[in-house]
Design an enzyme around this catalytic site. Structure first.
Site, PDB file in Angstrom:
ATOM      1  CG  HIS A   1      37.817  78.362  53.688  1.00  0.00           C
ATOM      2  ND1 HIS A   1      38.997  78.274  52.674  1.00  0.00           N
ATOM      3  CD2 HIS A   1      38.384  79.283  54.655  1.00  0.00           C
ATOM      4  CE1 HIS A   1      39.980  79.093  53.010  1.00  0.00           C
ATOM      5  NE2 HIS A   1      39.647  79.477  54.165  1.00  0.00           N
TER       6      HIS A   1
ATOM      7  NE  ARG B   1      35.599  81.650  55.297  1.00  0.00           N
ATOM      8  CZ  ARG B   1      36.891  82.404  55.724  1.00  0.00           C
ATOM      9  NH1 ARG B   1      37.084  83.515  55.057  1.00  0.00           N
ATOM     10  NH2 ARG B   1      37.582  81.672  56.481  1.00  0.00           N
TER      11      ARG B   1
HETATM   12  C1  SPV Z   1      41.332  85.971  55.097  1.00  0.00           C
HETATM   13  O1  SPV Z   1      42.224  86.001  54.158  1.00  0.00           O
HETATM   14  O2  SPV Z   1      41.306  86.600  56.194  1.00  0.00           O
HETATM   15  C2  SPV Z   1      40.517  84.715  54.810  1.00  0.00           C
HETATM   16  C3  SPV Z   1      40.660  83.616  54.361  1.00  0.00           C
HETATM   17  O3  SPV Z   1      39.460  84.798  55.554  1.00  0.00           O
HETATM   18  S1  SPV Z   1      41.491  82.527  55.475  1.00  0.00           S
HETATM   19  O4  SPV Z   1      42.676  82.959  56.212  1.00  0.00           O
HETATM   20  O5  SPV Z   1      41.831  81.401  54.653  1.00  0.00           O
HETATM   21  O6  SPV Z   1      40.259  82.114  56.238  1.00  0.00           O
HETATM   22 MG    MG Z   2      39.318  86.110  57.151  1.00  0.00          MG
END
Ligand code: SPV
Ligand code: MG
Length: 553
Positions: free
Chosen positions: A204, A173
């Site tokens: 992301h 990621r």
């Molecule tokens: C999670 O769902 O814990 C993730 C995605 O890592 S986020 O919250 O968008 O970082």
């Molecule tokens: Mg997460």
């Protein structure tokens, strides 16, 4: 776990649906040219709900798994605690699960162990992000520190070298866009992670539009599958991702967020109303909870694995009124309240707890007051001028197969009934070895027992004893105890019982005869086993007994 971990929840014993491993199934979702979707779950139940909705894979979100534990998305739960949560999810669903591995819980060495343990527990893949342990959720603050690229590549290599199945998926990621390092840095990192062995790249973004994600996708040009998390740019139509050649969309937290709204609403309604009326139609039924967690499978397994025991019936004699003053003016003694339920209700509850489900009650005095759910009622309308045996004969049809007979005014602890039910004897009586003494309330024991052997006083004493007779006027030297009004007959014993009732009837004695007479006559023809106990029961004859019954618990 091995290369062929089949799909299929493990804890329920349900057979795998196909031979495809969950590792292969996740790899297929991530690498296939069509757009795939992973839906967030945070525990076993939500994972089942994801599966029932038709998704083909689960996102085990770090944010929601920790929030469901009441914790922050900051590595507050230890990695082994997270692993346990993940295992519940893997057990609950046959779907492949992509685990949000945060930063990998440390350096390359922690990643190695984490990835191995995930594979061993049937988790099909992991996503690790290029930040530092302990991590903070990407949507908190600005400019979070990123990992050194080379160091993070080491984590990726260590993870791939530790996978227990060739199909295991490692997603790297890239947080460069969120951390404000720009597109070039994001691409540089993605390229390095791809070269280090990552199976896919998660790019992301926390923007409210998909612009930077789409720009990245164009530049990346499908060098490896791309995964996205459109939590912040939720308004983008999904067709845009298809056109951009995105591999997988993660709906990252929406089951937990919807559960929060639903739980809050239910809690505040109940708090406001001090009643369940308004919520009952709005919440899942208890039956639905049973279905979701697979109770039907357990029942099936019980039929397969528990020893088959033919059903045991019971006949409870509750036709007489009893004399507890005003308490028995409008109801018989068996319906007098003992800590919130009638005496008969407690008796039937104990029977059911021991697996005796088919209960017949013979009622007479104030019979309209004798009602219990799930209990068959038989009436002795001549209760005023007849005795116990007449009542028993009214329920003659229920005296088939293994049968328990009980007076309607006794209470006893379950171990006494269990003792009778596990006895090999065809007829067995529960006898209190201390029953010869007069009761505290001044009443004298009625059903005194003479047997061929006394209880030795040693609780390990299980040498068989047999009934000689039961009477209220036994010479003191003969008394071995008091019958508790509880007996069990095997199917063969029930046959002897019916024969003896018929014989008594033929002699014209049925109207006035009582159970002691019946049992004494049976003992003259067949072995009638006496099982000794000490206390833990009572029959309710007086108001004093009633007080004691309320304490028996
Ligand atoms: C999670 O769902 O814990 C993730 C995605 O890592 S986020 O919250 O968008 O970082
Ligand atoms: Mg997460």
């Amino acid at each position: 776990m091995n290369d062929a971990t089949p799909t299929g929840p493990r804890s329920t014993g349900i057979a795998p649906r196909s031979g495809v491993s969950r590792f292969a199934a996740l790899r297929r979702e991530i690498t296939s040219p069509t757009l795939s979707f992973l839906m967030e779950a945070h525990d076993g139940l939500s994972a089942k709900i994801v599966e029932e909705a038709g998704f083909r894979g689960v996102w085990a979100s770090g944010l929601t798994t920790s929030a469901a534990l009441g914790l922050r998305d900051s590595n507050e739960a230890s990695w082994t605690q997270v692993l346990d949560q993940l295992e519940y999810m893997a057990d609950a669903t046959s779907l492949p699960i992509l685990v949000d591995g945060d930063t990998g819980h440390g350096n390359f060495n922690n990643v190695r162990r984490f990835v191995r343990k995930l594979g061993e527990r049937g988790l099909a893949g992991v996503c690790i992000e290029d930040k530092l342990f302990p991590k903070t959720n990407s949507f908190i603050g600005e400019g979070q520190a990123l990992a050194d690229i080379e160091e993070f590549c080491g984590r990726i290599k260590a993870g791939k070298d530790s996978q227990v199945d060739d199909g295991f998926v490692l997603v790297a990621r890239v947080e460069a866009l969120i951390a404000g390092h720009g597109m070039a840095e994001a691409l540089r990192r993605a390229e390095a992670y791809h070269r280090a062995g990552a199976d896919a790249i998660l790019i992301h973004s926390k923007r409210s539009t998909a612009e930077e994600i789409l720009a990245f996708a164009r530049a990346w040009d499908n060098r490896a599958p791309l995964v996205i998390v459109p939590t912040m740019y939720y308004a983008t139509p999904t067709s845009v991702y298809r056109e951009a050649g995105i591999s997988t969309v993660i709906w990252a937290n929406h089951l937990l967020r919807s559960a929060i709204v639903a739980m809050r609403e239910t809690a505040s309604r109940i708090a406001e109303d001090e009643s369940l009326m308004r919520v009952e139609g709005q919440v899942a039924s208890v039956k639905e909870v049973f279905r979701l967690v697979g109770n039907a499978e357990l029942e099936e397994a019980e039929r397969r694995y528990l020893p088959a025991r033919p059903s045991v019936g019971a006949v409870v004699l509750a036709a007489s009124g009893g004399d507890l003053g005003a308490l028995t003016a409008d109801r018989p003694k068996c319906m007098v309240d003992i800590r919130g339920r009638p005496l008969l209700g407690s008796l039937v509850h104990t029977l059911r707890e021991s697996g005796v489900r088919d209960v017949t009650v013979v009622r007479g005095y104030r019979k309209e007051a004798v009602q219990l759910e799930g209990v068959r009622m038989v009436d002795n309308d001549r209760h005023a001028e007849t005795g116990e045996l007449w009542s028993l004969a009214c329920a003659r049809n229920a005296l088939r197969g293994e049968t328990v007979i009980a007076y309607g005014d006794v209470l006893f602890k379950r171990h006494i009934l269990d003792g009778l039910l596990t006895s090999e004897a065809d007829i067995v009586l529960a006898v209190d070895s201390q029953g010869a003494a007069p009761r505290a309330g001044g009443t004298t024991p009625r059903d005194l027992v003479a047997a061929d052997r006394r209880f030795s006083g040693d609780y390990l004493d299980d040498a068989p004893a047999h009934l000689r007779r039961i009477a209220s006027d036994l010479p003191a030297g003969e008394v071995c105890g008091e019958w508790m009004g509880l007996a069990r007959f095997s199917a063969r014993g029930a046959g002897w019982l019916r024969e003896e009732i018929a014989a008594i009837e033929a002699e014209g004695l049925l109207e006035r005869a009582d159970l002691p007479l019946l049992l004494t006559r049976l003992a003259a023809r067949h072995p009638v086993r006496v099982l000794y106990f000490t206390g833990h029961w009572l029959d309710v004859d007086t108001l004093g007994d009633l007080a004691e019954a309320r304490n028996l618990g």
